[in-house]
Motif scaffolding. Structure first.
Motif, short mmCIF file in Angstrom:
data_model
loop_
_atom_site.label_atom_id
_atom_site.label_comp_id
_atom_site.label_asym_id
_atom_site.label_seq_id
_atom_site.Cartn_x
_atom_site.Cartn_y
_atom_site.Cartn_z
N GLU A 31 58.41 30.05 72.61
CA GLU A 31 57.59 31.09 73.58
C GLU A 31 58.33 31.10 74.96
OE1 GLU A 31 53.50 31.70 71.28
OE2 GLU A 31 53.39 29.90 72.72
N VAL A 32 57.63 31.68 75.90
CA VAL A 32 58.13 31.77 77.32
C VAL A 32 56.92 32.02 78.20
CG1 VAL A 32 59.62 32.71 78.98
CG2 VAL A 32 60.47 32.44 76.63
N LEU A 33 56.61 31.16 79.19
CA LEU A 33 55.59 31.56 80.14
C LEU A 33 56.26 32.46 81.12
CD1 LEU A 33 52.76 30.91 81.45
CD2 LEU A 33 53.71 29.01 82.57
N VAL A 34 55.44 33.90 81.33
CA VAL A 34 56.27 34.66 82.44
C VAL A 34 54.93 34.88 83.55
CG1 VAL A 34 56.90 37.09 82.76
CG2 VAL A 34 57.81 35.67 80.80
N GLU A 35 55.42 34.72 84.74
CA GLU A 35 54.82 35.44 85.56
C GLU A 35 54.93 36.95 85.91
OE1 GLU A 35 53.64 34.87 90.50
OE2 GLU A 35 55.47 33.65 89.62
N VAL A 36 53.83 37.88 85.50
CA VAL A 36 54.03 39.10 85.60
C VAL A 36 54.29 39.76 86.78
CG1 VAL A 36 53.01 41.30 84.40
CG2 VAL A 36 53.09 39.02 83.11
N VAL A 37 55.07 40.57 87.10
CA VAL A 37 54.97 41.35 88.41
C VAL A 37 54.56 42.67 88.18
CG1 VAL A 37 56.74 42.27 89.98
CG2 VAL A 37 57.03 40.36 89.42
N GLY A 72 59.71 27.40 76.06
CA GLY A 72 59.80 26.46 75.16
C GLY A 72 61.04 25.57 74.81
N SER A 73 60.84 24.60 74.15
CA SER A 73 61.87 23.61 73.84
C SER A 73 63.21 24.27 73.21
CB SER A 73 61.45 22.43 73.16
OG SER A 73 60.92 22.64 71.66
N ALA A 74 62.76 25.37 72.16
CA ALA A 74 63.63 25.92 71.41
C ALA A 74 64.49 27.37 72.03
CB ALA A 74 63.30 26.34 70.13
N VAL A 75 64.01 27.62 73.16
CA VAL A 75 64.32 28.84 73.99
C VAL A 75 65.83 28.57 74.67
CG1 VAL A 75 63.86 30.50 75.67
CG2 VAL A 75 61.95 29.62 74.36
N ARG A 76 66.79 29.28 74.34
CA ARG A 76 68.17 29.25 74.98
C ARG A 76 68.51 30.57 75.58
NH1 ARG A 76 66.75 25.03 73.85
NH2 ARG A 76 67.56 23.36 72.38
N GLU A 77 67.93 31.73 75.44
CA GLU A 77 68.27 32.97 76.02
C GLU A 77 68.08 33.17 77.46
OE1 GLU A 77 66.77 32.63 73.25
OE2 GLU A 77 68.32 33.03 71.61
N VAL A 78 66.94 32.57 78.11
CA VAL A 78 66.49 32.63 79.28
C VAL A 78 66.11 31.29 79.68
CG1 VAL A 78 65.69 35.12 79.01
CG2 VAL A 78 63.83 33.07 78.42
N GLY A 79 66.03 31.24 81.18
CA GLY A 79 65.46 29.73 81.83
C GLY A 79 64.53 30.38 82.98
N ALA A 80 63.95 29.20 83.58
CA ALA A 80 63.14 29.37 84.66
C ALA A 80 63.68 30.09 85.77
CB ALA A 80 62.52 27.97 84.85
N CYS A 146 51.47 35.63 81.48
CA CYS A 146 51.49 35.74 79.93
C CYS A 146 52.29 34.74 79.17
CB CYS A 146 52.11 37.17 79.41
SG CYS A 146 53.51 37.62 79.48
N VAL A 147 52.15 34.31 78.00
CA VAL A 147 52.85 33.67 77.17
C VAL A 147 53.44 34.56 76.11
CG1 VAL A 147 52.91 31.47 75.60
CG2 VAL A 147 51.47 31.55 77.47
N ALA A 148 54.79 34.64 76.32
CA ALA A 148 55.21 35.77 75.23
C ALA A 148 56.19 34.94 74.31
CB ALA A 148 56.18 36.71 76.14
N ASN A 149 56.37 35.74 72.98
CA ASN A 149 57.31 35.21 72.25
C ASN A 149 58.87 35.63 72.63
OD1 ASN A 149 59.18 35.61 69.89
ND2 ASN A 149 57.65 34.98 68.85
N ALA A 150 59.64 34.72 72.58
CA ALA A 150 60.88 34.61 73.28
C ALA A 150 61.90 35.73 72.55
CB ALA A 150 61.74 33.34 72.90
N ARG A 151 61.40 36.29 71.38
CA ARG A 151 62.29 37.36 70.92
C ARG A 151 61.86 38.59 71.43
NH1 ARG A 151 65.38 37.45 66.79
NH2 ARG A 151 64.85 39.50 66.13
N SER A 152 60.69 38.75 72.24
CA SER A 152 60.07 39.91 73.24
C SER A 152 60.68 40.00 74.61
CB SER A 152 58.53 39.88 73.32
OG SER A 152 58.27 39.93 72.03
#
Length: 373
Positions: A31-37, A72-80, A146-152
């Motif tokens: 998962e990814v924590l996103v600050e929603v704009v 999350g620890s398994a996420v590779r496609e995006v970063g902070a 929001c906490v989003a699934n990385a595939r989204s």
């Protein structure tokens, strides 16, 4: 770790969106924590609000755009720090996902509308420590975080204006994808678009981009037809004034159109869209009909004229490919979807919903207070 956020919570069927302070746990490894704009609002959000009591209470929203704050620890496609658009979820494991058709994931209905993770858990709790449904379309973007699934999650360029990018996640890619990748409209061809909301108007833009020379827009609202003409429609049809099928045949020398797109979800309109086709024509339909609704098709006519009719989800799109593609078209002035957007502050969400229902605006987009663009 927990994050405090302000989210729009729907607690009862047909009830209002209430801004509440909540706690978000996670993100989990995938998962990814996103600050929603910003987040687009569309009829699908309102459909769940009004007709899916088992999903409530919940945070809705499925056209989010924001900035990654933690992965999350398994996420590779995006970063902070990455700018992202949040699109539809998929499991990544089933036959459809493994062959590039994630819009038709075997688990798509539960992942979109279950308002929870695949294991039934949620990341959101209210101030009384009660669970609140989330992960709507893998995201629940009606909130400051929001906490989003990385595939989204789809990374977008650093110069992307997040205040307009959210609708690319659903409405824009549905209309554009249906024309470019499903119907595959060709130069010099004819197209009829039934319904000129955000999906239909994006389809009109895409049809012009493809070089279609006859683009018929069908809608009851005069202001929508005027906008369709500005965006590329060559013929405007109001079903309150004329029979759309007859008007389309008149516009095409009696033949009918090569391609039709039905966006309303009204069964009788689907029938009209199919009947407006030329022989060997193709009709795609993307409108959400009520469960159990059937659209009448004259079977003998469809068979003897070689017609094709097919349903389409999300424009058949793979978001990680389609969203950057549409951003490039927008930057080149070829896909001016921002003309459909009306902005609202987050605390105006109920007015935005009302204006969406009335048709006073095409695409409401909520701006979360204090978020960077």
């Amino acid at each position: 770790m927990t994050t405090t956020a302000t989210c729009a919570v729907v607690r009862e069927t047909g009830g209002p969106f209430r801004l509440e302070q909540v706690e978000l746990s996670g993100p989990r490894p995938d998962e990814v924590l996103v600050e929603v704009v910003a987040s687009g609002l569309c009829h699908t959000d309102l459909l769940v609000r009004d007709s899916r009591p088992d999903s409530l209470p919940a945070v809705l929203g499925h056209e989010g755009a924001g900035i990654v704050r933690e992965t999350g620890s398994a996420v590779r496609e995006v970063g902070a720090g990455d700018k992202v658009v949040l699109s539809f979820p998929s499991c990544g494991r089933c036959r459809r996902c493994r062959t590039g058709w994630s819009a038709y994931c075997d688990s798509i209905a539960q992942l979109k509308f279950g308002c929870c993770r695949a294991d039934g858990s949620v990341a959101t709790t209210d101030l009384d420590h009660r669970p609140v449904g989330d992960h709507f379309f893998g995201q629940s973007s009606f909130g400051t975080f929001c906490v989003a699934n990385a595939r989204s999650v789809v990374r977008v360029p650093d110069d992307t204006d997040l205040r307009i990018a959210g609708p690319l996640a659903c409405g824009v890619q549905t209309g554009v994808g249906a024309v470019l990748d499903v119907l595959r409209v060709t130069p010099g061809s004819s197209v009829a678009v039934y319904g000129t909301g955000s999906v239909g108007l994006c389809a009109v833009m895409a049809a012009r981009l493809c070089g279609a020379t006859t683009i018929v827009a069908v809608n009851r609202r005069a202001s929508r037809l005027e906008l369709a003409a500005e965006l590329g429609a060559t013929h405007l049809v109001s079903p309150e004034a004329v029979d759309p099928v007859e008007a389309i045949r008149e516009a095409t020398g009696g033949r009918g159109v090569d391609f039709a797109l039905e966006t309303t979800g009204v069964p009788t309109v689907l029938t009209q869209a199919v009947r407006s086709l030329d022989s060997l024509g193709t009709c795609a339909f993307v409108g959400t009909a009520p469960p159990g609704a059937t659209g009448g098709i004259v079977m003998l006519e469809a068979m003897t004229r070689g017609l094709t009719v097919r349903g389409v989800l999300q424009g058949d799109s793979t978001p990680s490919q389609m969203i950057p593609r549409m951003l490039t078209l927008h930057q080149r002035g070829l896909l001016p979807f921002d003309r459909l957007i009306t902005h609202y502050s987050f605390d105006e969400i109920n007015r935005a919903a009302s204006d969406c229902v009335s048709g006073d605006v095409v695409k409401p987009v909520l701006l979360m207070s204090g978020g960077p663009a």
